[in-house]
Design a protein around this motif. Structure first.
Motif, PDB file in Angstrom:
ATOM      1  N   ASP A 191      -8.151 -35.591 -25.432  1.00  0.00           N
ATOM      2  CA  ASP A 191      -8.747 -34.448 -24.761  1.00  0.00           C
ATOM      3  C   ASP A 191      -8.868 -33.278 -25.745  1.00  0.00           C
ATOM      4  O   ASP A 191      -8.417 -33.346 -26.882  1.00  0.00           O
ATOM      5  CB  ASP A 191      -7.930 -34.046 -23.522  1.00  0.00           C
ATOM      6  N   ALA A 192      -9.490 -32.194 -25.287  1.00  0.00           N
ATOM      7  CA  ALA A 192      -9.821 -31.079 -26.182  1.00  0.00           C
ATOM      8  C   ALA A 192      -8.578 -30.489 -26.854  1.00  0.00           C
ATOM      9  O   ALA A 192      -8.577 -30.225 -28.053  1.00  0.00           O
ATOM     10  CB  ALA A 192     -10.563 -30.000 -25.408  1.00  0.00           C
ATOM     11  N   GLN A 193      -7.506 -30.287 -26.077  1.00  0.00           N
ATOM     12  CA  GLN A 193      -6.303 -29.683 -26.643  1.00  0.00           C
ATOM     13  C   GLN A 193      -5.678 -30.607 -27.691  1.00  0.00           C
ATOM     14  O   GLN A 193      -5.287 -30.178 -28.775  1.00  0.00           O
ATOM     15  CB  GLN A 193      -5.289 -29.395 -25.526  1.00  0.00           C
ATOM     16  N   ASP A 194      -5.594 -31.883 -27.336  1.00  0.00           N
ATOM     17  CA  ASP A 194      -5.015 -32.840 -28.268  1.00  0.00           C
ATOM     18  C   ASP A 194      -5.914 -33.010 -29.490  1.00  0.00           C
ATOM     19  O   ASP A 194      -5.427 -33.207 -30.601  1.00  0.00           O
ATOM     20  CB  ASP A 194      -4.812 -34.186 -27.567  1.00  0.00           C
ATOM     21  N   ALA A 195      -7.230 -32.917 -29.290  1.00  0.00           N
ATOM     22  CA  ALA A 195      -8.171 -33.047 -30.401  1.00  0.00           C
ATOM     23  C   ALA A 195      -7.979 -31.921 -31.410  1.00  0.00           C
ATOM     24  O   ALA A 195      -8.082 -32.132 -32.621  1.00  0.00           O
ATOM     25  CB  ALA A 195      -9.605 -33.052 -29.883  1.00  0.00           C
ATOM     26  N   GLU A 196      -7.680 -30.714 -30.938  1.00  0.00           N
ATOM     27  CA  GLU A 196      -7.466 -29.583 -31.847  1.00  0.00           C
ATOM     28  C   GLU A 196      -6.183 -29.785 -32.660  1.00  0.00           C
ATOM     29  O   GLU A 196      -6.138 -29.485 -33.849  1.00  0.00           O
ATOM     30  CB  GLU A 196      -7.383 -28.280 -31.054  1.00  0.00           C
ATOM     31  N   THR A 197      -5.137 -30.323 -32.014  1.00  0.00           N
ATOM     32  CA  THR A 197      -3.904 -30.626 -32.737  1.00  0.00           C
ATOM     33  C   THR A 197      -4.165 -31.667 -33.825  1.00  0.00           C
ATOM     34  O   THR A 197      -3.684 -31.543 -34.954  1.00  0.00           O
ATOM     35  CB  THR A 197      -2.834 -31.170 -31.766  1.00  0.00           C
ATOM     36  N   THR A 198      -4.958 -32.684 -33.453  1.00  0.00           N
ATOM     37  CA  THR A 198      -5.325 -33.728 -34.422  1.00  0.00           C
ATOM     38  C   THR A 198      -6.094 -33.135 -35.582  1.00  0.00           C
ATOM     39  O   THR A 198      -5.853 -33.470 -36.751  1.00  0.00           O
ATOM     40  CB  THR A 198      -6.169 -34.819 -33.730  1.00  0.00           C
ATOM     41  N   ARG A 199      -7.020 -32.234 -35.268  1.00  0.00           N
ATOM     42  CA  ARG A 199      -7.829 -31.604 -36.305  1.00  0.00           C
ATOM     43  C   ARG A 199      -6.953 -30.817 -37.284  1.00  0.00           C
ATOM     44  O   ARG A 199      -7.171 -30.856 -38.499  1.00  0.00           O
ATOM     45  CB  ARG A 199      -8.873 -30.682 -35.656  1.00  0.00           C
ATOM     46  N   GLN A 200      -5.960 -30.099 -36.756  1.00  0.00           N
ATOM     47  CA  GLN A 200      -5.071 -29.325 -37.620  1.00  0.00           C
ATOM     48  C   GLN A 200      -4.261 -30.253 -38.534  1.00  0.00           C
ATOM     49  O   GLN A 200      -4.052 -29.957 -39.722  1.00  0.00           O
ATOM     50  CB  GLN A 200      -4.119 -28.479 -36.767  1.00  0.00           C
ATOM     51  N   THR A 201      -3.813 -31.389 -37.985  1.00  0.00           N
ATOM     52  CA  THR A 201      -3.055 -32.345 -38.799  1.00  0.00           C
ATOM     53  C   THR A 201      -3.940 -32.947 -39.875  1.00  0.00           C
ATOM     54  O   THR A 201      -3.526 -33.132 -41.022  1.00  0.00           O
ATOM     55  CB  THR A 201      -2.468 -33.465 -37.917  1.00  0.00           C
ATOM     56  N   HIS A 202      -5.205 -33.248 -39.515  1.00  0.00           N
ATOM     57  CA  HIS A 202      -6.157 -33.777 -40.494  1.00  0.00           C
ATOM     58  C   HIS A 202      -6.403 -32.756 -41.605  1.00  0.00           C
ATOM     59  O   HIS A 202      -6.536 -33.122 -42.776  1.00  0.00           O
ATOM     60  CB  HIS A 202      -7.481 -34.129 -39.810  1.00  0.00           C
ATOM     61  N   ARG A 203      -6.461 -31.482 -41.230  1.00  0.00           N
ATOM     62  CA  ARG A 203      -6.681 -30.439 -42.228  1.00  0.00           C
ATOM     63  C   ARG A 203      -5.524 -30.412 -43.225  1.00  0.00           C
ATOM     64  O   ARG A 203      -5.731 -30.265 -44.434  1.00  0.00           O
ATOM     65  CB  ARG A 203      -6.845 -29.076 -41.539  1.00  0.00           C
ATOM     66  N   THR A 204      -4.294 -30.552 -42.724  1.00  0.00           N
ATOM     67  CA  THR A 204      -3.125 -30.581 -43.600  1.00  0.00           C
ATOM     68  C   THR A 204      -3.173 -31.792 -44.528  1.00  0.00           C
ATOM     69  O   THR A 204      -2.877 -31.698 -45.729  1.00  0.00           O
ATOM     70  CB  THR A 204      -1.828 -30.623 -42.768  1.00  0.00           C
ATOM     71  N   ALA A 205      -3.566 -32.948 -43.968  1.00  0.00           N
ATOM     72  CA  ALA A 205      -3.669 -34.164 -44.780  1.00  0.00           C
ATOM     73  C   ALA A 205      -4.736 -34.014 -45.854  1.00  0.00           C
ATOM     74  O   ALA A 205      -4.544 -34.439 -47.003  1.00  0.00           O
ATOM     75  CB  ALA A 205      -3.981 -35.365 -43.890  1.00  0.00           C
ATOM     76  N   LEU A 206      -5.855 -33.386 -45.499  1.00  0.00           N
ATOM     77  CA  LEU A 206      -6.918 -33.161 -46.477  1.00  0.00           C
ATOM     78  C   LEU A 206      -6.440 -32.271 -47.612  1.00  0.00           C
ATOM     79  O   LEU A 206      -6.768 -32.496 -48.782  1.00  0.00           O
ATOM     80  CB  LEU A 206      -8.134 -32.521 -45.801  1.00  0.00           C
ATOM     81  N   ALA A 207      -5.658 -31.257 -47.268  1.00  0.00           N
ATOM     82  CA  ALA A 207      -5.126 -30.361 -48.300  1.00  0.00           C
ATOM     83  C   ALA A 207      -4.263 -31.141 -49.283  1.00  0.00           C
ATOM     84  O   ALA A 207      -4.280 -30.896 -50.488  1.00  0.00           O
ATOM     85  CB  ALA A 207      -4.324 -29.233 -47.651  1.00  0.00           C
ATOM     86  N   ARG A 208      -3.490 -32.106 -48.759  1.00  0.00           N
ATOM     87  CA  ARG A 208      -2.657 -32.941 -49.631  1.00  0.00           C
ATOM     88  C   ARG A 208      -3.526 -33.811 -50.536  1.00  0.00           C
ATOM     89  O   ARG A 208      -3.167 -34.099 -51.672  1.00  0.00           O
ATOM     90  CB  ARG A 208      -1.760 -33.846 -48.791  1.00  0.00           C
ATOM     91  N   LEU A 209      -4.650 -34.259 -50.005  1.00  0.00           N
ATOM     92  CA  LEU A 209      -5.526 -35.150 -50.762  1.00  0.00           C
ATOM     93  C   LEU A 209      -6.359 -34.411 -51.809  1.00  0.00           C
ATOM     94  O   LEU A 209      -6.941 -35.050 -52.686  1.00  0.00           O
ATOM     95  CB  LEU A 209      -6.478 -35.889 -49.804  1.00  0.00           C
ATOM     96  N   GLN A 210      -6.436 -33.100 -51.715  1.00  0.00           N
ATOM     97  CA  GLN A 210      -7.320 -32.356 -52.616  1.00  0.00           C
ATOM     98  C   GLN A 210      -6.958 -32.555 -54.086  1.00  0.00           C
ATOM     99  O   GLN A 210      -7.801 -32.380 -54.959  1.00  0.00           O
ATOM    100  CB  GLN A 210      -7.293 -30.856 -52.294  1.00  0.00           C
ATOM    101  N   GLY A 211      -5.707 -32.949 -54.364  1.00  0.00           N
ATOM    102  CA  GLY A 211      -5.326 -33.205 -55.746  1.00  0.00           C
ATOM    103  C   GLY A 211      -5.991 -34.444 -56.308  1.00  0.00           C
ATOM    104  O   GLY A 211      -6.065 -34.629 -57.511  1.00  0.00           O
ATOM    105  N   GLY A 212      -6.513 -35.331 -55.433  1.00  0.00           N
ATOM    106  CA  GLY A 212      -7.200 -36.532 -55.891  1.00  0.00           C
ATOM    107  C   GLY A 212      -8.668 -36.279 -56.085  1.00  0.00           C
ATOM    108  O   GLY A 212      -9.169 -35.172 -55.931  1.00  0.00           O
TER     109      GLY A 212
END
Length: 435
Positions: free
Chosen positions: A140-161
């Motif tokens: 749902d929308a609320q859970d999707a926003e939480t997922t999006r924030q977690t994905h953003r954190t994961a992307l930040a970790r990947l930026q070194g690659g």
């Protein structure tokens, strides 16, 4: 599956065995709809080397988790969120990954033999919806926003690659996908260089823009598969029916016999020159020659002159290039996996995005005209070379001259740099690990 109730990701990211056992137990109860069940949230957790084989982890959240060298054989990961996960060298044989979000994942050398990846999302990692979410069956929308924030954190970790336009590509370099079911899987832009796809089912899979140089697709089922703009240089496609595949503008290998008699003769004469210790044939002089996309796998061009040659996207796996002069050559995106470049001159060469996995760039033993060792050696020269985003995993660069070389975002995991000269070398990204 029961309504989503998600436990917060534990902090710190490293879990003790008892903590992991509790998370898995509560997830099992959540799967069965039993009291006290909570969906597993292992986002960004460090689980390297854990044994998760035969577990039911359907729908689990493993965004950005470190699962390198984990055992996941027979594990049910259907619908799980594995965005940006690190599964390098993991055992994922016979696992169920249907509809799984694997965008931006690091899957290098992972074993997916006989795994079910039907409908899996293996596109580049971005903040766009992926997996089940883009099919209209996500949270749902609320859970999707939480997922999006977690994905953003994961992307930040990947930026070194290595990053690419449109996101961070999913890396399946050297992965084993023999017999895997990839029906309708989205592999758009994925890196499948040197991957083993023998007997894999790729029916209706999207491989647009994927890099498949050196991959083995022998006996794979390719009906309805899309290869538009895919890199198929050096790809093995024996016993494949391509009549229903959509090749579009795929980039194909240029075999040696299509390059003109002069180049063919130069390579043939050079190999005779090498085999006879200079008594027959002659040394190849291929300076400035266009060998882009050439199929030069296992060729012997040791001591050849290739100054300023264009070898971009060439297939050079297992090639012998000992003490070859490749100064100023263009080797961008070339596949050199397992090649012997000991003592080679690569000064100011362009190797951006090249695969130099397990390449020998150590010193070459100098021999006399009769082939006997002289006790002297010649170090490889990479002075001023452009190695940005190059894959140097487990490469041997003992005593190599890397002065002024640009190694930004190069993968140096396991590289042997003993005695290497690194003055003014640009090493932004993962630091080299000295043995």
């Amino acid at each position: 599956m029961p309504p989503v109730a998600t436990a917060p990701a534990p902090a710190p990211s490293y879990l003790r065995p008892d903590q992991l056992a509790e998370v898995l137990d509560r997830h099992a109860r959540w799967i069965k709809g039993q009291p006290g069940g909570v969906r597993a949230n292992l986002a960004l957790a460090d689980l390297e080397g854990a044994d998760l084989s035969q577990r039911d982890l359907r729908g689990a959240r493993l965004v950005g988790a470190k699962l390198a060298r984990c055992r996941l054989s027979g594990t049910n990961l259907a619908g799980a969120d594995l965005f940006g996960v690190d599964l390098r060298d993991a055992d994922i044989t016979r696992a169920n990954l249907m509809q799984t979000d694997l965008r931006g994942a690091r899957l290098r050398a992972a074993d997916f033999s006989n795994a079910n990846l039907r409908g899996a999302d293996l596109r580049a990692g971005t903040l766009e919806p992926g997996g089940t979410a883009r099919r209209g069956t996500g949270p749902d929308a609320q859970d999707a926003e939480t997922t999006r924030q977690t994905h953003r954190t994961a992307l930040a970790r990947l930026q070194g690659g290595a990053t690419a336009e449109g996101g961070i590509p999913t890396d399946l370099t050297g992965a084993v996908l023999a017999g895997a079911n990839l029906t309708e899987a989205d592999l758009c832009g994925a890196v499948l260089q040197n991957a083993d796809l023998t007997g894999a089912v790729l029916t209706d899979a999207n491989l647009s823009g994927a890099r498949l140089n050196g991959a083995n697709l022998t006996g794979a089922l390719l009906g309805g598969a899309t290869f538009d703009n895919a890199d198929l240089v050096g790809t093995r496609m024996v016993d494949c029916d391509l009549s229903q595949a959509k090749l579009g503008s795929a980039c194909m290998t240029r075999p040696i016999d299509s390059m003109g008699s002069e180049i063919q003769r130069a390579i043939f004469d050079h190999e005779r020159w090498i085999d006879s210790f200079g008594q027959r044939g002659e040394r190849a002089e291929l300076d400035g020659t266009d060998l882009s996309r050439a199929d030069l796998r296992r060729v012997n061009l040791s001591a050849a002159s290739l100054r300023g040659a264009n070898l971009s996207d060439a297939a050079l796996t297992g090639a012998r290039l000992m003490m070859a002069d490749l100064s100023g050559a263009n080797l961008e995106r070339a596949n050199l996996m397992g090649a012997d470049l000991s003592g080679a001159n690569l000064s100011f060469a362009r190797l951006t995005g090249a695969d130099l996995t397990r390449v020998n760039l150590g010193p070459a033993e100098i021999k006399d005209p009769s082939g006997r060792p002289t006790g002297r050696s010649w170090a490889a020269n990479l002075m001023g070379a452009d190695l940005r985003q190059a894959m140097l995993t487990d490469s041997r660069m003992v005593q190599a001259n890397l002065t002024d070389a640009d190694l930004e975002n190069a993968d140096l995991d396991g590289a042997d740099l003993a005695g290497a000269k690194l003055q003014r070398a640009h090493l932004k990204g993962k630091a080299p690990r000295r043995r």
